[in-house]
Write a protein that holds these residues in place. Structure first.
Motif, PDB file in Angstrom:
ATOM      1  N   MET A   1       6.468 -65.129  18.605  1.00 37.73           N
ATOM      2  CA  MET A   1       5.169 -64.876  18.928  1.00 37.73           C
ATOM      3  C   MET A   1       4.581 -63.421  18.713  1.00 37.73           C
ATOM      4  O   MET A   1       5.475 -62.846  18.690  1.00 37.73           O
ATOM      5  CB  MET A   1       4.707 -65.402  20.516  1.00 37.73           C
ATOM      6  CG  MET A   1       4.944 -66.961  20.749  1.00 37.73           C
ATOM      7  SD  MET A   1       3.554 -67.897  20.472  1.00 37.73           S
ATOM      8  CE  MET A   1       2.492 -67.057  21.851  1.00 37.73           C
ATOM      9  N   MET A   2       3.287 -63.319  18.710  1.00 40.64           N
ATOM     10  CA  MET A   2       2.954 -62.063  18.431  1.00 40.64           C
ATOM     11  C   MET A   2       1.903 -61.562  19.659  1.00 40.64           C
ATOM     12  O   MET A   2       1.541 -62.344  20.589  1.00 40.64           O
ATOM     13  CB  MET A   2       1.940 -62.277  17.228  1.00 40.64           C
ATOM     14  CG  MET A   2       2.648 -62.701  16.036  1.00 40.64           C
ATOM     15  SD  MET A   2       3.902 -61.581  15.339  1.00 40.64           S
ATOM     16  CE  MET A   2       3.050 -60.702  14.472  1.00 40.64           C
ATOM     17  N   ILE A   3       1.567 -60.410  19.461  1.00 41.12           N
ATOM     18  CA  ILE A   3       0.914 -59.383  20.611  1.00 41.12           C
ATOM     19  C   ILE A   3      -0.448 -59.101  19.748  1.00 41.12           C
ATOM     20  O   ILE A   3      -0.308 -58.921  18.395  1.00 41.12           O
ATOM     21  CB  ILE A   3       1.411 -58.261  20.991  1.00 41.12           C
ATOM     22  CG1 ILE A   3       2.638 -58.679  22.052  1.00 41.12           C
ATOM     23  CG2 ILE A   3       0.480 -57.350  21.669  1.00 41.12           C
ATOM     24  CD1 ILE A   3       3.708 -57.482  22.277  1.00 41.12           C
ATOM     25  N   THR A   4      -1.557 -59.256  20.091  1.00 44.14           N
ATOM     26  CA  THR A   4      -2.825 -58.823  19.490  1.00 44.14           C
ATOM     27  C   THR A   4      -3.411 -57.415  19.803  1.00 44.14           C
ATOM     28  O   THR A   4      -3.408 -57.389  21.084  1.00 44.14           O
ATOM     29  CB  THR A   4      -4.093 -59.796  19.810  1.00 44.14           C
ATOM     30  OG1 THR A   4      -3.467 -61.445  19.253  1.00 44.14           O
ATOM     31  CG2 THR A   4      -5.230 -59.526  18.829  1.00 44.14           C
TER      32      THR A   4
ATOM     33  N   LYS B   1      -0.409 -45.424  30.194  1.00 46.16           N
ATOM     34  CA  LYS B   1      -0.326 -46.217  28.997  1.00 46.16           C
ATOM     35  C   LYS B   1       1.196 -45.878  28.434  1.00 46.16           C
ATOM     36  O   LYS B   1       1.410 -47.017  27.727  1.00 46.16           O
ATOM     37  CB  LYS B   1      -1.320 -45.691  28.014  1.00 46.16           C
ATOM     38  CG  LYS B   1      -1.219 -44.404  27.557  1.00 46.16           C
ATOM     39  CD  LYS B   1      -2.549 -44.170  26.488  1.00 46.16           C
ATOM     40  CE  LYS B   1      -2.551 -42.605  26.166  1.00 46.16           C
ATOM     41  NZ  LYS B   1      -3.735 -42.310  25.499  1.00 46.16           N
ATOM     42  N   THR B   2       1.918 -44.963  28.802  1.00 48.17           N
ATOM     43  CA  THR B   2       3.474 -44.969  28.140  1.00 48.17           C
ATOM     44  C   THR B   2       4.078 -45.931  28.836  1.00 48.17           C
ATOM     45  O   THR B   2       5.390 -46.130  28.571  1.00 48.17           O
ATOM     46  CB  THR B   2       3.987 -43.351  28.398  1.00 48.17           C
ATOM     47  OG1 THR B   2       3.954 -43.222  29.753  1.00 48.17           O
ATOM     48  CG2 THR B   2       3.193 -42.389  27.874  1.00 48.17           C
ATOM     49  N   GLN B   3       3.420 -46.705  29.883  1.00 47.89           N
ATOM     50  CA  GLN B   3       4.355 -47.514  30.839  1.00 47.89           C
ATOM     51  C   GLN B   3       4.142 -49.093  29.940  1.00 47.89           C
ATOM     52  O   GLN B   3       4.636 -50.182  30.608  1.00 47.89           O
ATOM     53  CB  GLN B   3       4.068 -47.617  32.197  1.00 47.89           C
ATOM     54  CG  GLN B   3       4.548 -46.257  32.971  1.00 47.89           C
ATOM     55  CD  GLN B   3       5.986 -46.108  32.755  1.00 47.89           C
ATOM     56  OE1 GLN B   3       6.644 -47.007  32.816  1.00 47.89           O
ATOM     57  NE2 GLN B   3       6.374 -44.875  32.171  1.00 47.89           N
ATOM     58  N   LEU B   4       3.462 -49.000  29.010  1.00 44.14           N
ATOM     59  CA  LEU B   4       2.987 -50.383  28.294  1.00 44.14           C
ATOM     60  C   LEU B   4       4.186 -51.220  28.073  1.00 44.14           C
ATOM     61  O   LEU B   4       5.492 -50.719  27.664  1.00 44.14           O
ATOM     62  CB  LEU B   4       2.492 -50.042  26.925  1.00 44.14           C
ATOM     63  CG  LEU B   4       2.093 -51.298  26.114  1.00 44.14           C
ATOM     64  CD1 LEU B   4       1.181 -52.430  26.690  1.00 44.14           C
ATOM     65  CD2 LEU B   4       1.778 -50.901  24.477  1.00 44.14           C
ATOM     66  N   ARG B   5       4.121 -52.328  28.304  1.00 39.46           N
ATOM     67  CA  ARG B   5       5.284 -53.559  28.412  1.00 39.46           C
ATOM     68  C   ARG B   5       4.473 -54.914  28.100  1.00 39.46           C
ATOM     69  O   ARG B   5       4.155 -55.603  28.900  1.00 39.46           O
ATOM     70  CB  ARG B   5       6.089 -54.024  29.662  1.00 39.46           C
ATOM     71  CG  ARG B   5       6.806 -52.470  30.033  1.00 39.46           C
ATOM     72  CD  ARG B   5       8.077 -52.311  28.973  1.00 39.46           C
ATOM     73  NE  ARG B   5       8.884 -51.093  29.481  1.00 39.46           N
ATOM     74  CZ  ARG B   5       8.684 -49.904  28.959  1.00 39.46           C
ATOM     75  NH1 ARG B   5       7.809 -49.696  28.163  1.00 39.46           N
ATOM     76  NH2 ARG B   5       9.337 -48.787  29.607  1.00 39.46           N
ATOM     77  N   ALA B   6       4.210 -55.070  26.670  1.00 44.65           N
ATOM     78  CA  ALA B   6       3.598 -56.264  26.355  1.00 44.65           C
ATOM     79  C   ALA B   6       4.291 -57.505  25.762  1.00 44.65           C
ATOM     80  O   ALA B   6       5.415 -57.063  25.150  1.00 44.65           O
ATOM     81  CB  ALA B   6       2.497 -55.982  25.271  1.00 44.65           C
ATOM     82  N   GLU B   7       4.159 -58.603  26.294  1.00 49.99           N
ATOM     83  CA  GLU B   7       4.800 -59.629  25.727  1.00 49.99           C
ATOM     84  C   GLU B   7       4.167 -60.479  24.776  1.00 49.99           C
ATOM     85  O   GLU B   7       3.078 -60.472  24.543  1.00 49.99           O
ATOM     86  CB  GLU B   7       5.371 -60.425  26.965  1.00 49.99           C
ATOM     87  CG  GLU B   7       6.222 -59.587  27.997  1.00 49.99           C
ATOM     88  CD  GLU B   7       7.612 -59.436  27.300  1.00 49.99           C
ATOM     89  OE1 GLU B   7       8.146 -60.009  26.581  1.00 49.99           O
ATOM     90  OE2 GLU B   7       8.043 -58.324  27.836  1.00 49.99           O
TER      91      GLU B   7
ATOM     92  N   PRO C   1       4.569 -57.735  16.462  1.00 50.47           N
ATOM     93  CA  PRO C   1       5.662 -58.649  16.990  1.00 50.47           C
ATOM     94  C   PRO C   1       5.892 -58.384  18.407  1.00 50.47           C
ATOM     95  O   PRO C   1       5.839 -57.149  18.672  1.00 50.47           O
ATOM     96  CB  PRO C   1       6.893 -58.665  16.199  1.00 50.47           C
ATOM     97  CG  PRO C   1       6.691 -57.354  15.317  1.00 50.47           C
ATOM     98  CD  PRO C   1       5.375 -57.093  15.178  1.00 50.47           C
ATOM     99  N   ALA C   2       6.229 -59.398  19.298  1.00 49.34           N
ATOM    100  CA  ALA C   2       6.486 -59.244  20.527  1.00 49.34           C
ATOM    101  C   ALA C   2       8.077 -58.913  20.830  1.00 49.34           C
ATOM    102  O   ALA C   2       8.773 -59.491  19.927  1.00 49.34           O
ATOM    103  CB  ALA C   2       5.972 -60.335  21.620  1.00 49.34           C
ATOM    104  N   PRO C   3       8.399 -58.472  21.939  1.00 47.91           N
ATOM    105  CA  PRO C   3       7.888 -57.628  22.903  1.00 47.91           C
ATOM    106  C   PRO C   3       7.345 -56.194  22.243  1.00 47.91           C
ATOM    107  O   PRO C   3       7.742 -55.811  21.289  1.00 47.91           O
ATOM    108  CB  PRO C   3       8.663 -57.458  23.780  1.00 47.91           C
ATOM    109  CG  PRO C   3      10.076 -57.345  23.119  1.00 47.91           C
ATOM    110  CD  PRO C   3      10.004 -58.374  22.183  1.00 47.91           C
ATOM    111  N   LEU C   4       6.598 -55.445  22.952  1.00 53.52           N
ATOM    112  CA  LEU C   4       6.048 -54.253  22.485  1.00 53.52           C
ATOM    113  C   LEU C   4       5.737 -53.453  23.550  1.00 53.52           C
ATOM    114  O   LEU C   4       5.257 -53.478  24.708  1.00 53.52           O
ATOM    115  CB  LEU C   4       4.535 -54.299  21.814  1.00 53.52           C
ATOM    116  CG  LEU C   4       4.005 -53.158  21.096  1.00 53.52           C
ATOM    117  CD1 LEU C   4       4.432 -52.741  20.132  1.00 53.52           C
ATOM    118  CD2 LEU C   4       2.372 -53.504  21.009  1.00 53.52           C
ATOM    119  N   ASP C   5       6.209 -51.900  23.451  1.00 50.89           N
ATOM    120  CA  ASP C   5       6.361 -50.780  24.348  1.00 50.89           C
ATOM    121  C   ASP C   5       5.365 -49.579  23.682  1.00 50.89           C
ATOM    122  O   ASP C   5       5.376 -50.046  22.539  1.00 50.89           O
ATOM    123  CB  ASP C   5       7.630 -50.636  24.939  1.00 50.89           C
ATOM    124  CG  ASP C   5       8.513 -49.808  23.979  1.00 50.89           C
ATOM    125  OD1 ASP C   5       8.182 -49.815  22.703  1.00 50.89           O
ATOM    126  OD2 ASP C   5       9.839 -49.614  24.150  1.00 50.89           O
TER     127      ASP C   5
END
Length: 80
Positions: free
Chosen positions: A1-4, A60-66, A23-27
């Motif tokens: 799965m992807m992140i937009t 924003k440096t704490q970004l954790r996207a799934e 692509p996920a995950p994204l930091d």
């Protein structure tokens, strides 16, 4: 799965369009690494805010996207 990724305002012009899929995950480091140098420098500045699924991140440096998440990059508002 992807992140937009969603680029708002002038960031969309610099990114070459309003959205991009990653692509996920994204930091935070992964986000900056996926952008060209000039755009990454802009995004890293204190003036650009970041929202994850509609909620602004205080750091924003704490970004954790799934997978399925939306990350929006918000440039400073210009007005007159």
């Amino acid at each position: 799965m992807m992140i937009t990724l969603v680029f708002l305002g002038r960031l969309a012009e610099q990114a070459g369009g309003p959205t991009r899929q990653l692509p996920a995950p994204l930091d935070w480091a992964g986000l900056l690494g996926a952008l060209d140098t000039g755009l990454a420098a802009q995004v890293a500045s204190d003036r650009v805010r970041l929202a994850l699924n509609g909620g602004l991140l205080a750091d924003k440096t704490q970004l954790r996207a799934e997978a399925g998440d939306e990350v929006a990059l918000l440039p400073p508002v210009s007005g007159g």
